[in-house]
Motif scaffolding. Structure first.
Motif, PDB file in Angstrom:
ATOM      1  N   ILE A 169      11.544  -3.272  -9.280  1.00  0.00           N
ATOM      2  CA  ILE A 169      10.668  -2.135  -9.584  1.00  0.00           C
ATOM      3  C   ILE A 169      11.153  -0.951  -8.758  1.00  0.00           C
ATOM      4  N   VAL A 170      11.321   0.182  -9.422  1.00  0.00           N
ATOM      5  CA  VAL A 170      11.718   1.412  -8.734  1.00  0.00           C
ATOM      6  C   VAL A 170      10.488   2.312  -8.639  1.00  0.00           C
ATOM      7  N   TRP A 171      10.082   2.600  -7.406  1.00  0.00           N
ATOM      8  CA  TRP A 171       8.824   3.294  -7.141  1.00  0.00           C
ATOM      9  C   TRP A 171       9.049   4.776  -6.876  1.00  0.00           C
ATOM     10  N   CYS A 172       8.025   5.567  -7.154  1.00  0.00           N
ATOM     11  CA  CYS A 172       8.010   6.980  -6.768  1.00  0.00           C
ATOM     12  C   CYS A 172       6.563   7.373  -6.505  1.00  0.00           C
ATOM     13  N   TYR A 173       6.281   7.790  -5.276  1.00  0.00           N
ATOM     14  CA  TYR A 173       4.914   8.130  -4.857  1.00  0.00           C
ATOM     15  C   TYR A 173       4.866   9.585  -4.436  1.00  0.00           C
ATOM     16  N   THR A 174       3.930  10.339  -5.017  1.00  0.00           N
ATOM     17  CA  THR A 174       3.828  11.782  -4.766  1.00  0.00           C
ATOM     18  C   THR A 174       2.607  12.160  -3.932  1.00  0.00           C
ATOM     19  N   GLY A 175       1.859  11.179  -3.475  1.00  0.00           N
ATOM     20  CA  GLY A 175       0.594  11.460  -2.791  1.00  0.00           C
ATOM     21  C   GLY A 175       0.726  11.666  -1.292  1.00  0.00           C
ATOM     22  N   ASP A 176      -0.402  11.556  -0.610  1.00  0.00           N
ATOM     23  CA  ASP A 176      -0.481  11.724   0.839  1.00  0.00           C
ATOM     24  C   ASP A 176       0.313  10.600   1.522  1.00  0.00           C
ATOM     25  N   PRO A 177       1.372  10.943   2.281  1.00  0.00           N
ATOM     26  CA  PRO A 177       2.182   9.902   2.917  1.00  0.00           C
ATOM     27  C   PRO A 177       1.373   8.956   3.812  1.00  0.00           C
ATOM     28  N   SER A 178       0.305   9.468   4.414  1.00  0.00           N
ATOM     29  CA  SER A 178      -0.490   8.622   5.323  1.00  0.00           C
ATOM     30  C   SER A 178      -1.246   7.535   4.575  1.00  0.00           C
ATOM     31  N   GLU A 179      -1.401   7.705   3.253  1.00  0.00           N
ATOM     32  CA  GLU A 179      -2.104   6.704   2.449  1.00  0.00           C
ATOM     33  C   GLU A 179      -1.166   5.660   1.842  1.00  0.00           C
ATOM     34  N   PHE A 180       0.144   5.881   1.974  1.00  0.00           N
ATOM     35  CA  PHE A 180       1.088   5.058   1.213  1.00  0.00           C
ATOM     36  C   PHE A 180       1.103   3.594   1.652  1.00  0.00           C
ATOM     37  N   ASP A 181       1.182   3.352   2.931  1.00  0.00           N
ATOM     38  CA  ASP A 181       1.319   1.959   3.396  1.00  0.00           C
ATOM     39  C   ASP A 181       0.139   1.096   2.957  1.00  0.00           C
ATOM     40  N   LYS A 182      -1.041   1.664   3.003  1.00  0.00           N
ATOM     41  CA  LYS A 182      -2.229   0.922   2.571  1.00  0.00           C
ATOM     42  C   LYS A 182      -2.137   0.598   1.078  1.00  0.00           C
ATOM     43  N   LEU A 183      -1.748   1.600   0.292  1.00  0.00           N
ATOM     44  CA  LEU A 183      -1.622   1.408  -1.151  1.00  0.00           C
ATOM     45  C   LEU A 183      -0.527   0.409  -1.484  1.00  0.00           C
ATOM     46  N   PHE A 184       0.563   0.462  -0.737  1.00  0.00           N
ATOM     47  CA  PHE A 184       1.747  -0.327  -1.054  1.00  0.00           C
ATOM     48  C   PHE A 184       1.685  -1.749  -0.493  1.00  0.00           C
ATOM     49  N   GLN A 185       0.654  -2.027   0.312  1.00  0.00           N
ATOM     50  CA  GLN A 185       0.571  -3.352   0.937  1.00  0.00           C
ATOM     51  C   GLN A 185       0.532  -4.470  -0.101  1.00  0.00           C
ATOM     52  N   GLU A 186      -0.121  -4.199  -1.238  1.00  0.00           N
ATOM     53  CA  GLU A 186      -0.191  -5.230  -2.280  1.00  0.00           C
ATOM     54  C   GLU A 186       1.193  -5.565  -2.830  1.00  0.00           C
ATOM     55  N   VAL A 187       2.063  -4.570  -2.885  1.00  0.00           N
ATOM     56  CA  VAL A 187       3.439  -4.813  -3.317  1.00  0.00           C
ATOM     57  C   VAL A 187       4.153  -5.684  -2.296  1.00  0.00           C
ATOM     58  N   ARG A 188       4.003  -5.337  -1.035  1.00  0.00           N
ATOM     59  CA  ARG A 188       4.672  -6.103   0.030  1.00  0.00           C
ATOM     60  C   ARG A 188       4.137  -7.520   0.130  1.00  0.00           C
ATOM     61  N   ASP A 189       2.867  -7.687  -0.260  1.00  0.00           N
ATOM     62  CA  ASP A 189       2.286  -9.033  -0.263  1.00  0.00           C
ATOM     63  C   ASP A 189       2.937  -9.939  -1.295  1.00  0.00           C
ATOM     64  N   LYS A 190       3.650  -9.344  -2.248  1.00  0.00           N
ATOM     65  CA  LYS A 190       4.382 -10.146  -3.244  1.00  0.00           C
ATOM     66  C   LYS A 190       5.748 -10.583  -2.719  1.00  0.00           C
ATOM     67  N   ASN A 191       6.006 -10.280  -1.441  1.00  0.00           N
ATOM     68  CA  ASN A 191       7.207 -10.744  -0.731  1.00  0.00           C
ATOM     69  C   ASN A 191       8.517 -10.430  -1.451  1.00  0.00           C
ATOM     70  N   PRO A 192       8.806  -9.149  -1.686  1.00  0.00           N
ATOM     71  CA  PRO A 192      10.099  -8.829  -2.289  1.00  0.00           C
ATOM     72  C   PRO A 192      11.254  -9.303  -1.410  1.00  0.00           C
ATOM     73  N   LEU A 193      12.297  -9.752  -2.056  1.00  0.00           N
ATOM     74  CA  LEU A 193      13.494 -10.190  -1.329  1.00  0.00           C
ATOM     75  C   LEU A 193      14.177  -9.005  -0.670  1.00  0.00           C
ATOM     76  N   PHE A 194      14.016  -7.833  -1.300  1.00  0.00           N
ATOM     77  CA  PHE A 194      14.652  -6.619  -0.785  1.00  0.00           C
ATOM     78  C   PHE A 194      13.716  -5.444  -1.027  1.00  0.00           C
ATOM     79  N   GLU A 195      13.563  -4.605  -0.013  1.00  0.00           N
ATOM     80  CA  GLU A 195      12.780  -3.370  -0.157  1.00  0.00           C
ATOM     81  C   GLU A 195      13.535  -2.230   0.489  1.00  0.00           C
ATOM     82  N   HIS A 196      13.739  -1.176  -0.254  1.00  0.00           N
ATOM     83  CA  HIS A 196      14.353   0.022   0.314  1.00  0.00           C
ATOM     84  C   HIS A 196      13.556   1.219  -0.195  1.00  0.00           C
TER      85      HIS A 196
END
Length: 465
Positions: free
Chosen positions: A274-301
């Motif tokens: 999945i190729v992501w693009c987020y345009t919102g408040d950077p301080s909110e990103f990690d909280k929003l993206f935690q569900e993605v990281r919970d899926k344990n990607p083999l690689f994240e950049h």
């Protein structure tokens, strides 16, 4: 007896007289630059126009349209040359090459951008970025503004700001009779409706005016899972992206990592990405993206970058001059049967650059009515494209067959239509399916402005009988 040219037997004297009406140059088969001039992005396309005219202004375009019409020539319009089916070229006829019509002017007062008909999206991004602005476009910066816009324009900003056509405010056009018109919500309203998705059927667009939006830095990049997890990730992704805030876009893919800049341990392996693009408040990103990281990607950049950087992320992997074969559909969901197809064909990708993408049509792109523009699939959830890609012509058949087989297996689970920007030459039935209930209205507008179907080297809308 006077020597004749191969282009419909038109005499030299007539071509010489035509050249006096042009500031741009005429390129014919006998000219040394002809072979380069007829190349397009897709090297699988091998067409031999009788004449290519590199226009430098609107007057050149008008002269070309008049010359083509008066001499009954087949005419193709070339913008960025990115079209998969090679519709910027034609056999033996006249190619109106817009590559000399380039200019980008940003108006800060109303955050609009006036763009030439021959510009590429990377040139637009270059001009708008210093002002913290962007126009929603695709995912490759070498794509032509004209072709992508006229077909719809799906990309990284679709969920936040809609399709490219949703941000088109005005266009200047040369019509089949050689007349020059402005089209917008108050002038030539029928044409303004038609060009927002109806392709190059109605005239030559010499300039576009877009609404730009405040986009400067985004948070983006890929996450990858082993191909074996395709069904699980697609099932999760469908629910996640539909419920995500508009600021987050992500398109899902089956793909091979072909090489750098990815780590060596990933090279030549198959992934669901999945190729992501987020345009919102950077301080909110990690909280929003935690569900993605919970899926344990083999690689994240995934990280902060200027918007033009995400637009150029794949440019190096996808240079001009490779073999391409495209097939596409719209989808309402990614059901169990479709997920199984993606796993099967995603596990048998024939070459490192061949891949499948599903682009979400949720968020802002879905909040436009199905009749507000010709783009008739606002209620679909994805537009999907399968591409066979390889630099070697020897692999053309292999990538084409994989692409066709993947599409044939997936098509029963589609919503039945095609996105014109992702179509090869697939016949009139597929063209009509891409517009559904809007085709009839397009056909009527075509009859009004181009009754003889002068502009027919495209995903053709035939004039109403």
């Amino acid at each position: 007896m006077e020597k004749k040219q191969t282009i419909k037997g038109i005499a030299n004297s007539l071509i010489e007289e035509f050249s006096t009406h042009l500031r741009g140059e005429i390129i014919q088969a006998s000219d040394p630059e002809y072979q380069d001039a007829r190349k397009v992005y897709n090297a699988m396309i091998d067409k031999h126009p009788g004449m290519i005219v590199r226009c430098v202004d609107v007057a050149d375009v008008i002269a070309c349209v008049n010359f083509g019409r008066e001499n009954n020539l087949l005419v193709a319009i070339r913008g960025g040359g990115h079209n998969g089916g090679g519709l910027g070229l034609c056999e033996d006829g006249l190619v109106i090459d817009l590559s000399g019509l380039k200019s980008v002017r940003v108006n800060l007062a109303d955050q609009t951008v006036r763009v030439g008909g021959g510009n590429l999206w990377g040139e637009v991004d270059h001009a708008t970025h210093p002002f913290g602005l962007a126009v929603p476009a695709g995912i490759i910066s070498t794509t032509g503004v004209g072709g992508l816009t006229l077909g719809g324009g799906v990309g990284h900003l679709s969920r936040k700001y809609g399709l490219t056509i949703d941000n088109l405010l005005e266009a200047d056009m040369v019509l089949a009779d050689g007349s020059f018109v402005a089209v917008n919500k108050n002038q030539n309203e029928d044409l303004f409706w038609a060009i927002r998705g109806g392709g190059g059927n109605f005239g030559v667009i010499t300039s576009f005016k877009f609404q730009a939006h405040p986009v400067s830095t985004v948070i983006g990049g890929p996450t990858l899972w082993p191909i074996e997890k395709t069904e699980e990730i697609m099932s999760w992704y469908h629910d996640f992206i539909l419920n995500a805030p508009d600021d987050l876009n992500g398109f899902i893919a089956t793909m091979i990592i072909p090489g750098p800049p990815f780590p060596e341990e990933l090279h030549n392996k198959m992934f669901c990405g999945i190729v992501w693009c987020y345009t919102g408040d950077p301080s909110e990103f990690d909280k929003l993206f935690q569900e993605v990281r919970d899926k344990n990607p083999l690689f994240e950049h995934v990280g902060e970058m200027p918007y033009p950087s995400i637009q150029t992320l794949f440019d190096g992997l996808m240079p001009s001059g490779m073999q391409w074969y495209w097939r596409a559909d719209f989808f309402n969901d990614i059901n169990k049967e479709a997920r199984a197809v993606h796993l099967k064909y995603g596990s048998s990708i024939p070459t490192p650059l061949s891949q499948m993408h599903l682009y979400p049509i949720s968020g802002a792109a879905s909040r436009v009515g199905n009749e507000d523009t010709p783009w008739a699939y606002r209620d679909a959830k994805y537009t999907g494209v399968i591409v066979g890609v390889d630099p070697d012509p020897k692999n053309a058949e292999k990538i084409t067959q994989w692409c066709k087989d993947y599409w044939e297996a997936l098509h029963p689970y589609s919503s039945g239509g095609a996105y014109s920007n992702f179509m090869m030459d697939e016949g009139q039935e597929r063209v009509q399916a891409s517009y559904k209930h809007n085709y009839n209205r397009l056909s009527e507008i075509k009859k009004r402005h181009d009754p003889n179907n002068f502009f027919r080297v495209n995903q053709n809308i035939k004039p109403k009988a």
